[in-house]
Design a protein around this motif. Structure first.
Motif: not given
Length: 219
Positions: A52, A60, A64, A78, A80, A91, A96, A99
């Motif tokens: 990100l 990011g 996205c 993602i 991060t 996100g 996304a 994560y």
């Protein structure tokens, strides 16, 4: 299968690339959103691992959002260092699929990537069963009628790719790109045919069907 890693920390990129390649993925890297977009204009990927906090005018999160708005369908994970719940939720809300928070375990990253790809192909179970063949995508183990069949790394990668894309013809050029990660029409078209012949010999002629321009596995 080809994975795009979008991350500006060079040492981390190298580590992720090395680990994913050991696990059989073909990895392409980009260190900015602009570089990633340039790659996506001409190349196809099974998933994107996206940091990100990217340098430059576009981070990011924006990348996205723009990819999903443009109709990009492959999984986006993602990556991060942000621990704020709002960032993670944002996100996920913009498209996304999952994560991963830094620092992370490489085995977990691989598992998340594989899981996202399976879900994208409506195959949530890590074990794919087609006719009398059973493919364990976590253990990379293949059995036929309950007997384990030893496959070379490229044979397994080709089989898994066709199984995840079952009921759809895969052209030779696409297979080359996703399984071998590069394209040489003269050399690699023949290589695909040879590896399909190996798989048919080990798993039965009926498993992989020849189609116009390529091959497919059907239920």
């Amino acid at each position: 299968m080809r994975i795009l890693i979008v991350e500006d920390q060079i040492d981390l990129v190298k580590n992720i690339k090395r680990f994913l390649e050991i696990e059989g993925f073909k990895v392409v890297t980009a260190t900015s959103a602009d570089a990633a977009e340039a790659l996506l204009e001409t190349e196809t990927f099974e998933a994107i691992v996206l940091d990100l906090n990217l340098p430059g005018p576009k981070d990011g999160m924006q990348l996205c959002r723009e990819l999903r708005t443009a109709g990009f369908l492959a999984p986006i994970l993602i990556l991060t260092a942000r621990t704020a719940k709002d960032s993670i939720l944002e996100g996920l809300n913009i498209g996304a699929d999952d994560y991963i928070t830094k620092p992370f375990d490489m085995d977990e990253l691989v598992a998340r990537v594989r899981s996202a790809i399976r879900r994208n192909h409506r195959q949530p179970n890590p074990v794919i069963e087609i006719k009398n063949v059973r493919i364990d995508t976590l253990a990379k183990k293949v059995t036929r009628d309950g007997e384990e069949i030893k496959l070379a790394p490229k044979e397994y990668a080709l089989l898994e790719y066709l199984a995840l894309h079952k009921n759809a013809v895969q052209e030779r050029s696409t297979i080359i790109e996703q399984v071998w990660g590069e394209f040489d029409a003269l050399m690699f078209s023949q290589t695909v045919d040879v590896h399909v012949a190996y798989l048919r010999k080990k798993l039965g002629k009926e498993l992989i069907k020849t189609a116009k321009g390529g091959y497919m596995i059907t239920d």
